[in-house]
Design a protein around this motif. Structure first.
Motif, PDB file in Angstrom:
ATOM      1  N   UNK A  41      -4.402 -19.040  49.633  1.00  0.00           N
ATOM      2  CA  UNK A  41      -3.495 -20.189  49.746  1.00  0.00           C
ATOM      3  C   UNK A  41      -2.864 -20.553  48.397  1.00  0.00           C
ATOM      4  N   UNK A  42      -2.914 -19.650  47.441  1.00  0.00           N
ATOM      5  CA  UNK A  42      -2.509 -19.955  46.058  1.00  0.00           C
ATOM      6  C   UNK A  42      -1.115 -20.551  45.958  1.00  0.00           C
ATOM      7  N   UNK A  43      -0.200 -20.146  46.821  1.00  0.00           N
ATOM      8  CA  UNK A  43       1.167 -20.663  46.767  1.00  0.00           C
ATOM      9  C   UNK A  43       1.272 -22.123  47.214  1.00  0.00           C
ATOM     10  N   UNK A  44       0.204 -22.650  47.829  1.00  0.00           N
ATOM     11  CA  UNK A  44       0.208 -24.051  48.273  1.00  0.00           C
ATOM     12  C   UNK A  44      -0.917 -24.864  47.645  1.00  0.00           C
ATOM     13  N   UNK A  45      -1.551 -24.309  46.633  1.00  0.00           N
ATOM     14  CA  UNK A  45      -2.660 -24.976  45.959  1.00  0.00           C
ATOM     15  C   UNK A  45      -2.336 -25.184  44.488  1.00  0.00           C
ATOM     16  N   UNK A  46      -2.538 -26.393  44.018  1.00  0.00           N
ATOM     17  CA  UNK A  46      -2.428 -26.712  42.591  1.00  0.00           C
ATOM     18  C   UNK A  46      -3.799 -27.231  42.188  1.00  0.00           C
ATOM     19  N   UNK A  47      -4.297 -26.815  41.047  1.00  0.00           N
ATOM     20  CA  UNK A  47      -5.602 -27.304  40.606  1.00  0.00           C
ATOM     21  C   UNK A  47      -5.512 -27.888  39.212  1.00  0.00           C
ATOM     22  N   UNK A  48      -6.409 -28.808  38.946  1.00  0.00           N
ATOM     23  CA  UNK A  48      -6.491 -29.428  37.626  1.00  0.00           C
ATOM     24  C   UNK A  48      -7.930 -29.718  37.272  1.00  0.00           C
ATOM     25  N   UNK A  49      -8.288 -29.384  36.041  1.00  0.00           N
ATOM     26  CA  UNK A  49      -9.595 -29.727  35.501  1.00  0.00           C
ATOM     27  C   UNK A  49      -9.474 -31.151  34.985  1.00  0.00           C
ATOM     28  N   UNK A  50      -9.933 -32.090  35.784  1.00  0.00           N
ATOM     29  CA  UNK A  50      -9.780 -33.515  35.468  1.00  0.00           C
ATOM     30  C   UNK A  50     -10.792 -34.299  36.298  1.00  0.00           C
ATOM     31  N   UNK A  51     -10.793 -35.596  36.109  1.00  0.00           N
ATOM     32  CA  UNK A  51     -11.624 -36.485  36.926  1.00  0.00           C
ATOM     33  C   UNK A  51     -10.715 -37.231  37.894  1.00  0.00           C
ATOM     34  N   UNK A  52     -11.304 -37.701  38.991  1.00  0.00           N
ATOM     35  CA  UNK A  52     -10.470 -38.290  40.027  1.00  0.00           C
ATOM     36  C   UNK A  52      -9.780 -39.575  39.606  1.00  0.00           C
ATOM     37  N   UNK A  53     -10.220 -40.191  38.506  1.00  0.00           N
ATOM     38  CA  UNK A  53      -9.517 -41.387  38.047  1.00  0.00           C
ATOM     39  C   UNK A  53      -8.218 -41.036  37.323  1.00  0.00           C
ATOM     40  N   UNK A  54      -7.933 -39.747  37.188  1.00  0.00           N
ATOM     41  CA  UNK A  54      -6.701 -39.282  36.554  1.00  0.00           C
ATOM     42  C   UNK A  54      -5.677 -38.802  37.584  1.00  0.00           C
ATOM     43  N   UNK A  55      -5.839 -39.212  38.836  1.00  0.00           N
ATOM     44  CA  UNK A  55      -4.989 -38.711  39.916  1.00  0.00           C
ATOM     45  C   UNK A  55      -3.506 -38.889  39.619  1.00  0.00           C
ATOM     46  N   UNK A  56      -3.090 -40.065  39.214  1.00  0.00           N
ATOM     47  CA  UNK A  56      -1.661 -40.308  38.994  1.00  0.00           C
ATOM     48  C   UNK A  56      -1.086 -39.321  37.982  1.00  0.00           C
ATOM     49  N   UNK A  57      -1.807 -39.097  36.883  1.00  0.00           N
ATOM     50  CA  UNK A  57      -1.330 -38.161  35.860  1.00  0.00           C
ATOM     51  C   UNK A  57      -1.322 -36.730  36.384  1.00  0.00           C
ATOM     52  N   UNK A  58      -2.354 -36.354  37.136  1.00  0.00           N
ATOM     53  CA  UNK A  58      -2.434 -34.996  37.677  1.00  0.00           C
ATOM     54  C   UNK A  58      -1.296 -34.750  38.667  1.00  0.00           C
ATOM     55  N   UNK A  59      -1.080 -35.695  39.574  1.00  0.00           N
ATOM     56  CA  UNK A  59      -0.005 -35.552  40.562  1.00  0.00           C
ATOM     57  C   UNK A  59       1.333 -35.369  39.846  1.00  0.00           C
ATOM     58  N   UNK A  60       1.599 -36.216  38.864  1.00  0.00           N
ATOM     59  CA  UNK A  60       2.852 -36.120  38.108  1.00  0.00           C
ATOM     60  C   UNK A  60       2.956 -34.793  37.357  1.00  0.00           C
ATOM     61  N   UNK A  61       1.840 -34.308  36.816  1.00  0.00           N
ATOM     62  CA  UNK A  61       1.875 -33.057  36.056  1.00  0.00           C
ATOM     63  C   UNK A  61       2.230 -31.855  36.927  1.00  0.00           C
ATOM     64  N   UNK A  62       2.032 -31.985  38.219  1.00  0.00           N
ATOM     65  CA  UNK A  62       2.387 -30.910  39.146  1.00  0.00           C
ATOM     66  C   UNK A  62       3.772 -31.131  39.761  1.00  0.00           C
ATOM     67  N   UNK A  63       4.490 -32.150  39.274  1.00  0.00           N
ATOM     68  CA  UNK A  63       5.864 -32.371  39.697  1.00  0.00           C
ATOM     69  C   UNK A  63       6.047 -33.187  40.957  1.00  0.00           C
ATOM     70  N   UNK A  64       5.009 -33.885  41.383  1.00  0.00           N
ATOM     71  CA  UNK A  64       5.114 -34.702  42.589  1.00  0.00           C
ATOM     72  C   UNK A  64       5.201 -36.174  42.214  1.00  0.00           C
ATOM     73  N   UNK A  65       5.915 -36.947  43.018  1.00  0.00           N
ATOM     74  CA  UNK A  65       6.046 -38.386  42.781  1.00  0.00           C
ATOM     75  C   UNK A  65       5.272 -39.211  43.791  1.00  0.00           C
ATOM     76  N   UNK A  66       4.779 -38.552  44.842  1.00  0.00           N
ATOM     77  CA  UNK A  66       3.977 -39.253  45.849  1.00  0.00           C
ATOM     78  C   UNK A  66       3.027 -38.263  46.500  1.00  0.00           C
ATOM     79  N   UNK A  67       2.015 -38.817  47.134  1.00  0.00           N
ATOM     80  CA  UNK A  67       1.109 -37.998  47.943  1.00  0.00           C
ATOM     81  C   UNK A  67       1.038 -38.628  49.326  1.00  0.00           C
ATOM     82  N   UNK A  68       0.591 -37.849  50.274  1.00  0.00           N
ATOM     83  CA  UNK A  68       0.475 -38.340  51.641  1.00  0.00           C
ATOM     84  C   UNK A  68      -0.950 -38.696  52.026  1.00  0.00           C
TER      85      UNK A  68
END
Length: 145
Positions: free
Chosen positions: A74-101
């Protein structure tokens, strides 16, 4: 960790059922697995929803590498980040997304002396739309939805 014990994703069917409306409501849905771990929940979601992108976060680099390998189909639909869950906003933005569902947090299991497991699993999804990303603290949607 005992490598002889197979990992079982907690409440897998329930998680998928709770996230399904949010995934189906979006043309290009994005879910965050805030505690990717072994990748079981993410694998099931990506297998069921061919238009879904998952952002997997884990603080354990070894677990992240193992899950990334497991989820290679599923690599083409998976983005991963070595981070903690309190960094969600930064991680989401770093992958080019402005919102999550939606988001999934598997906060672990407690194992007592008898070997029984109790897990705390929290979901954040649009269930219904009152839980838009960033508008409320993480909520136990299995109770509230």
């Amino acid at each position: 960790m005992n490598n002889n014990v197979a990992h079982v994703s907690v409440m897998l069917d329930r998680c998928i059922n709770l996230l399904t409306p949010a995934i189906q409501a979006s043309e290009h849905p994005v879910i965050v697995d805030a505690t990717l771990g072994a990748g079981g929940h993410t694998e099931a979601l990506l297998a069921k929803f061919p238009h879904l992108t998952v952002i997997g976060i884990d603080r354990d680099a070894d677990a992240l590498a193992s899950a990334t390998s497991r989820l290679a189909p599923f690599a083409h639909r998976l983005r991963t980040s070595h981070a903690t869950f309190d960094q969600i906003a930064d991680v989401v933005a770093s992958h080019g997304f402005t919102k999550i569902d939606g988001a999934l947090f598997d906060l672990g299991s407690l194992i007592n002396a008898a070997g029984s497991k109790r897990a705390r699993l929290f979901l954040l999804s649009r269930c219904p739309a009152r839980y838009a990303y960033g508008s409320k603290p993480i909520t136990n949607c299995s109770r509230d939805c």
